[in-house]
Design a protein around this motif. Structure first.
Motif, PDB file in Angstrom:
ATOM      1  N   PHE A 244       8.717   4.377  48.549  1.00 25.07           N
ATOM      2  CA  PHE A 244       8.519   4.994  49.868  1.00 25.07           C
ATOM      3  C   PHE A 244       7.730   6.296  49.736  1.00 25.07           C
TER       4      PHE A 244
ATOM      5  N   MET B  59       5.183  -0.716  54.306  1.00 22.79           N
ATOM      6  CA  MET B  59       6.639  -0.611  54.180  1.00 22.79           C
ATOM      7  C   MET B  59       7.329  -0.719  55.526  1.00 22.79           C
TER       8      MET B  59
ATOM      9  N   VAL C  77       2.705  -3.862  50.008  1.00 21.81           N
ATOM     10  CA  VAL C  77       3.230  -2.549  49.628  1.00 21.81           C
ATOM     11  C   VAL C  77       2.581  -2.091  48.329  1.00 21.81           C
TER      12      VAL C  77
ATOM     13  N   THR D 159       2.604   3.470  54.001  1.00 20.14           N
ATOM     14  CA  THR D 159       3.697   3.514  54.972  1.00 20.14           C
ATOM     15  C   THR D 159       3.665   2.313  55.916  1.00 20.14           C
TER      16      THR D 159
END
Lengths: 483, 167
Positions: free
Chosen positions: A468, A75, A55, A72
């Motif tokens: 995020f 994650m 990440v 993304t």
């Protein structure tokens, strides 16, 4: 040689792949199923650690543009692996209790996870398809694990037949899009914005295939039956990890292949989101079976997630990621508690009517169930609330007020059936004087950790949602330069 | 010539597909499926995709259909004995004649519309075994490896479904 250095970016995938094969081989030569359990947990923890470190690593394309890494994707990998890890942790005790503790379950779960990890990294329709299929085939088998149970066999067969049908749509969509764009790569497809009927038809069919997998209305028919018939923890796995993987793949697909036609697909998504939210919540109101109720609730949650997708901004997509994260931990927890109640003898403990007074029999599980139910209902200060807030806020910011209004109203309706569980747990007289088996140490701890996470990420959402958002922006920059 | 063959194969494929769905006997359906697959292999050949055509015949029309027929016969589906009795030669000949006439009519329509452009020279190169192998082990190396996992998962799943007897 280039490929080999690129492998470094796919450690989670490689670890799980090796893990699945090792577990499969050990299963063939050893009678000790417990060994497989420890092996699977070991590989999953290693993969989870690798994907958490990804990440914070770089993002880019690899394998001739077949896959993306970082951002993304990484994650999504974390969410999938977290869901899988907790399901596997709970699995052993549950499967031993229902006398289905066989070694193949672990290798199949790991194969399934390989498919999911491929899904969250897919940057090409071919990889996307293979990820979906690897995941689905393992899930078809896992759904039918309890063969002597008619409902289980029905669930597996229904899932398989309808899933194969949806795969047909999916493949036909890929073929048509290939015809329109001349390539299956997502960035190449993004260059075509209006290829006539072949393009729109391909997009529509591709989305039908995906909507089936995430059980959006009107492609949800299989969900309640399959979720009810499958072994409870496998249901938890299907409802969380597999949905999260497909939705992350959908985010990458929409963000990289169809960003310029957002206004077109957003209209369709709006209609489907409204239908999904209303139908899921309203039908869940009258369900007495816990697993069926949670199935309709999972349909409703897909509706909320689609509100975030409609927004189509970095805020919307990162809100969806947060939602998936929260949904995974709280839903695995809720199914875990249901699985614990279910294995008690005497009454059918998947039926809500028999939940009378259970909150006092096992206080810890009662409290944990309350936390998960409040969180699923979207009541602060639990993680479910933050997820819902983020997707709704992103949609309001983009001007989809009416859509969010429907979302808010349906979540208020939803509160009824979640609170109903608590009414049974705490305010009804017990139906029988069944003496409850004590849960094992691991089972108890896993549920406790899930409950604590549900509270923690409800109170402290900041750091996670920042990660995020950054991750999606990274992906977008990559898409812009990748062309 | 190519157009004529294409229309023949296409009509045959569609007719066989329809016959497969409409037929009551499962064995007949399976045989019509073979016909359908063979005619599609013919279309592949016309498109100069030799490898695909050979694989279509070997894998689909060959191996998979044998499995299909085995399963049908093992399961002992009721209509099975009726296969030989029901073959009516007049009927078969009329179907074949119908297909020929239909394809000739379509051929006339097709040649007027100039429906089939010739296959380009560089496109013909794509369909060779060498070209496919090259692509498969460079561009498509990741999908190839995932396919391996997919098949392993399917085999493990099938064995588990078939083998375990739980008390």
């Amino acid at each position: 040689m280039e490929s080999i250095s690129q492998l470094l970016h796919f450690f989670p995938l490689i670890i799980v792949t090796i893990g699945s094969l090792v577990v499969m081989m050990v299963d063939a030569f050893s009678k000790d199923t417990a060994k497989l359990y420890y092996l699977s947990v070991f590989f999953l923890i290693a993969a989870l650690a690798a994907s958490i470190s990804d990440v914070f690593g770089p993002a880019g394309e690899a394998f001739y543009g077949m896959a993306v890494y970082g951002g993304t994707s990484a994650m999504g990998g974390v969410i999938v692996l977290l869901g899988t890890l907790f399901v596997v942790l709970l699995c052993k005790e549950y499967l031993t209790a229902i006398k289905h503790h066989v070694g193949e379950v672990y290798s199949l779960i790991l194969f399934c996870t390989v498919g999911m990890l491929v899904l969250v990294t897919a940057n090409d329709l071919v990889t996307l398809f293979l990820g979906v299929e690897t995941m689905s085939i393992a899930l078809y088998v896992l759904a039918g694990l309890i063969k002597r149970d008619k409902a289980g066999a029905e669930a597996a067969l229904k899932y398989f037949l309808l899933g194969a049908f949806a795969t047909g749509f999916f493949l036909y969509g890929i073929a048509l899009l290939y015809g329109a764009a001349g390539s299956t790569q997502l960035t190449a497809i993004a260059e075509v914005t209006d290829g006539g009927l072949i393009y729109w038809g391909g997009l529509a069919m591709l989305l039908v295939g995906i909507f089936f997998k995430i059980s959006a209305v009107p492609f949800h028919m299989w969900t309640p039956d399959v979720y009810q018939g499958a072994p409870t923890l496998i249901t938890a796995y299907m409802a969380t990890a597999s949905k999260a993987a497909v939705i992350v793949a959908l985010i990458i697909l929409l963000g990289r292949a169809f960003p310029d036609i957002h206004s077109d697909w957003a209209e369709v998504f709006q209609v489907i989101a409204v239908l999904t939210m209303i139908l899921g919540n309203v039908i869940a109101l009258v369900q007495d079976n816990m697993k069926r109720m949670l199935a309709y609730s999972s349909i409703a949650h897909v509706g909320y997630i689609m509100v975030g997708l409609v927004a189509g901004t970095a805020a919307g997509y990162s809100g969806v990621m947060y939602y998936l994260f929260a949904y995974t931990i709280m839903n695995v927890g809720a199914f875990g508690v249901v699985a614990y109640y279910e294995r008690q003898k005497g009454l059918d403990f998947t039926n809500m009517e028999n939940y009378g007074g259970l909150g006092y029999k096992q206080p810890m599980f009662g409290v944990a169930m309350s936390i998960f139910m409040f969180s699923l209902a979207g009541i602060p200060p639990f993680a479910g609330f933050i997820g819902k807030y983020q997707v709704f806020a992103a949609a309001v910011y983009e001007g989809y007020i009416g859509l969010v209004l429907v979302g808010v109203i349906t979540s208020v309706i939803g509160v009824y059936y979640y609170i109903r569980v608590l009414v049974y747990l705490y305010m009804r007289e017990p139906e029988s004087d069944t003496v409850f088996q004590q849960p094992g140490m691991v089972y108890k701890t896993a549920i406790l950790v899930l409950a604590i996470m549900t509270i923690y990420f409800g109170i402290q959402p900041g750091a996670l949602s920042e990660i995020f958002t950054q991750g999606f922006e990274q992906l977008q920059i990559m898409a812009a330069t990748g062309r | 010539m190519v157009t004529y063959l294409f229309i023949l194969f296409a009509t045959l494929a569609i007719a066989a597909a329809l016959a497969m769905v409409l037929n009551r006997s499962t064995v007949n359906s399976a045989l019509f499926l073979v016909l359908n697959m063979l005619s599609i292999a013919g279309i592949y050949l016309l498109l100069k995709a030799q490898f695909l055509a050979v694989v279509q015949v070997l894998v689909y029309a060959g191996a998979i259909m044998v499995l299909f027929l085995f399963v049908i016969m093992l399961l002992n589906v009721e209509d099975e004995e009726a296969v030989l009795d029901k073959i009516n030669f007049r009927y078969i000949i009329s179907v074949i004649l119908g297909v020929v006439v239909l394809s000739y009519l379509l051929y006339i329509a097709g040649s007027m519309a100039d429906a089939l452009p010739p296959v380009a020279e560089d496109m013909a190169q794509v369909g060779t075994v060498e070209a496919i192998g090259d692509e498969l082990f460079s561009t498509y190396i990741l999908p190839l490896e995932i396919t391996a996992i997919l098949l392993t998962a399917a085999v493990v799943g099938a064995i588990m479904m078939a083998q375990h007897k739980f008390k």
